[in-house]
Design a protein around this motif. Sequence first.
Motif, PDB file in Angstrom:
ATOM      1  N   VAL A  66       0.841  -1.199   0.000  1.00  0.00           N
ATOM      2  CA  VAL A  66       0.000   0.000   0.000  1.00  0.00           C
ATOM      3  C   VAL A  66       0.876   1.248   0.000  1.00  0.00           C
ATOM      4  O   VAL A  66       0.594   2.204  -0.724  1.00  0.00           O
ATOM      5  N   MET A  67       1.941   1.216   0.781  1.00  0.00           N
ATOM      6  CA  MET A  67       2.844   2.368   0.821  1.00  0.00           C
ATOM      7  C   MET A  67       3.471   2.597  -0.550  1.00  0.00           C
ATOM      8  O   MET A  67       3.589   3.737  -0.996  1.00  0.00           O
ATOM      9  N   ALA A  68       3.850   1.519  -1.229  1.00  0.00           N
ATOM     10  CA  ALA A  68       4.442   1.645  -2.562  1.00  0.00           C
ATOM     11  C   ALA A  68       3.426   2.209  -3.549  1.00  0.00           C
ATOM     12  O   ALA A  68       3.757   3.065  -4.375  1.00  0.00           O
ATOM     13  N   ALA A  69       2.188   1.760  -3.447  1.00  0.00           N
ATOM     14  CA  ALA A  69       1.132   2.252  -4.336  1.00  0.00           C
ATOM     15  C   ALA A  69       0.820   3.724  -4.086  1.00  0.00           C
ATOM     16  O   ALA A  69       0.456   4.454  -5.008  1.00  0.00           O
ATOM     17  N   ASN A  70       0.981   4.158  -2.845  1.00  0.00           N
ATOM     18  CA  ASN A  70       0.683   5.545  -2.484  1.00  0.00           C
ATOM     19  C   ASN A  70       1.865   6.484  -2.699  1.00  0.00           C
ATOM     20  O   ASN A  70       1.725   7.691  -2.526  1.00  0.00           O
ATOM     21  N   ALA A  71       3.011   5.955  -3.075  1.00  0.00           N
ATOM     22  CA  ALA A  71       4.221   6.764  -3.225  1.00  0.00           C
ATOM     23  C   ALA A  71       4.044   7.893  -4.233  1.00  0.00           C
ATOM     24  O   ALA A  71       4.636   8.959  -4.081  1.00  0.00           O
ATOM     25  N   GLY A  72       3.212   7.705  -5.238  1.00  0.00           N
ATOM     26  CA  GLY A  72       3.019   8.725  -6.256  1.00  0.00           C
ATOM     27  C   GLY A  72       1.956   9.754  -5.916  1.00  0.00           C
ATOM     28  O   GLY A  72       1.750  10.704  -6.661  1.00  0.00           O
ATOM     29  N   LYS A  73       1.294   9.584  -4.785  1.00  0.00           N
ATOM     30  CA  LYS A  73       0.241  10.522  -4.408  1.00  0.00           C
ATOM     31  C   LYS A  73       0.848  11.820  -3.897  1.00  0.00           C
ATOM     32  O   LYS A  73       1.979  11.863  -3.429  1.00  0.00           O
TER      33      LYS A  73
ATOM     34  N   LYS B 163       1.447  15.217  -1.584  1.00  0.00           N
ATOM     35  CA  LYS B 163       1.610  15.463  -0.150  1.00  0.00           C
ATOM     36  C   LYS B 163       0.265  15.851   0.457  1.00  0.00           C
ATOM     37  O   LYS B 163      -0.050  15.467   1.579  1.00  0.00           O
ATOM     38  N   GLU B 164      -0.536  16.573  -0.302  1.00  0.00           N
ATOM     39  CA  GLU B 164      -1.849  17.008   0.179  1.00  0.00           C
ATOM     40  C   GLU B 164      -2.745  15.810   0.501  1.00  0.00           C
ATOM     41  O   GLU B 164      -3.442  15.804   1.515  1.00  0.00           O
ATOM     42  N   GLU B 165      -2.701  14.771  -0.338  1.00  0.00           N
ATOM     43  CA  GLU B 165      -3.499  13.573  -0.079  1.00  0.00           C
ATOM     44  C   GLU B 165      -3.054  12.900   1.220  1.00  0.00           C
ATOM     45  O   GLU B 165      -3.887  12.443   2.009  1.00  0.00           O
ATOM     46  N   GLY B 166      -1.760  12.841   1.435  1.00  0.00           N
ATOM     47  CA  GLY B 166      -1.246  12.278   2.675  1.00  0.00           C
ATOM     48  C   GLY B 166      -1.645  13.101   3.887  1.00  0.00           C
ATOM     49  O   GLY B 166      -2.001  12.551   4.933  1.00  0.00           O
ATOM     50  N   MET B 167      -1.613  14.399   3.737  1.00  0.00           N
ATOM     51  CA  MET B 167      -2.007  15.284   4.846  1.00  0.00           C
ATOM     52  C   MET B 167      -3.508  15.146   5.133  1.00  0.00           C
ATOM     53  O   MET B 167      -3.924  15.212   6.292  1.00  0.00           O
ATOM     54  N   ASN B 168      -4.307  14.957   4.088  1.00  0.00           N
ATOM     55  CA  ASN B 168      -5.746  14.752   4.286  1.00  0.00           C
ATOM     56  C   ASN B 168      -6.014  13.455   5.033  1.00  0.00           C
ATOM     57  O   ASN B 168      -6.878  13.404   5.915  1.00  0.00           O
ATOM     58  N   TRP B 169      -5.257  12.383   4.689  1.00  0.00           N
ATOM     59  CA  TRP B 169      -5.407  11.120   5.402  1.00  0.00           C
ATOM     60  C   TRP B 169      -5.062  11.320   6.875  1.00  0.00           C
ATOM     61  O   TRP B 169      -5.791  10.870   7.765  1.00  0.00           O
ATOM     62  N   MET B 170      -3.947  12.002   7.120  1.00  0.00           N
ATOM     63  CA  MET B 170      -3.504  12.216   8.494  1.00  0.00           C
ATOM     64  C   MET B 170      -4.533  13.037   9.273  1.00  0.00           C
ATOM     65  O   MET B 170      -4.845  12.716  10.426  1.00  0.00           O
ATOM     66  N   ALA B 171      -5.082  14.066   8.660  1.00  0.00           N
ATOM     67  CA  ALA B 171      -6.086  14.895   9.334  1.00  0.00           C
ATOM     68  C   ALA B 171      -7.331  14.075   9.675  1.00  0.00           C
ATOM     69  O   ALA B 171      -7.903  14.219  10.765  1.00  0.00           O
ATOM     70  N   GLY B 172      -7.741  13.204   8.760  1.00  0.00           N
ATOM     71  CA  GLY B 172      -8.896  12.358   9.018  1.00  0.00           C
ATOM     72  C   GLY B 172      -8.664  11.386  10.165  1.00  0.00           C
ATOM     73  O   GLY B 172      -9.527  11.177  11.025  1.00  0.00           O
ATOM     74  N   MET B 173      -7.485  10.772  10.183  1.00  0.00           N
ATOM     75  CA  MET B 173      -7.156   9.839  11.250  1.00  0.00           C
ATOM     76  C   MET B 173      -6.997  10.559  12.581  1.00  0.00           C
ATOM     77  O   MET B 173      -7.394  10.038  13.621  1.00  0.00           O
ATOM     78  N   LYS B 174      -6.449  11.756  12.559  1.00  0.00           N
ATOM     79  CA  LYS B 174      -6.313  12.528  13.802  1.00  0.00           C
ATOM     80  C   LYS B 174      -7.686  12.880  14.347  1.00  0.00           C
ATOM     81  O   LYS B 174      -7.909  12.803  15.555  1.00  0.00           O
ATOM     82  N   ALA B 175      -8.613  13.247  13.462  1.00  0.00           N
ATOM     83  CA  ALA B 175      -9.969  13.575  13.900  1.00  0.00           C
ATOM     84  C   ALA B 175     -10.625  12.353  14.544  1.00  0.00           C
ATOM     85  O   ALA B 175     -11.292  12.474  15.591  1.00  0.00           O
ATOM     86  N   LYS B 176     -10.446  11.161  13.965  1.00  0.00           N
ATOM     87  CA  LYS B 176     -10.983   9.934  14.547  1.00  0.00           C
ATOM     88  C   LYS B 176     -10.369   9.674  15.915  1.00  0.00           C
ATOM     89  O   LYS B 176     -11.062   9.319  16.859  1.00  0.00           O
ATOM     90  N   PHE B 177      -9.039   9.837  16.006  1.00  0.00           N
ATOM     91  CA  PHE B 177      -8.331   9.606  17.258  1.00  0.00           C
ATOM     92  C   PHE B 177      -8.815  10.563  18.341  1.00  0.00           C
ATOM     93  O   PHE B 177      -9.101  10.165  19.464  1.00  0.00           O
ATOM     94  N   GLU B 178      -8.915  11.829  18.006  1.00  0.00           N
ATOM     95  CA  GLU B 178      -9.308  12.836  18.982  1.00  0.00           C
ATOM     96  C   GLU B 178     -10.767  12.674  19.418  1.00  0.00           C
ATOM     97  O   GLU B 178     -11.129  13.068  20.526  1.00  0.00           O
TER      98      GLU B 178
END
Length: 62
Positions: free
Chosen positions: A36-43, A45-60
Amino acid sequence: MKTLSCDICDSEFSAEAFDAWFKQMQTHYKSDHADVMAANAGKSKEEGMNWMAGMKAKFEAL
């Protein structure tokens, strides 16, 4: 302590703070979801930041 599952498999990770949880997830992704990481390598930075923001919202929200 908050526990949140991996968004790909059923593995659960617990931490007091999101940053500590995210570090556990990075290690997990590298060892168990390298494909999955290899497949996402071409995405963007904004897509990665959006994923992180979504996961942080779930965590919080726990």
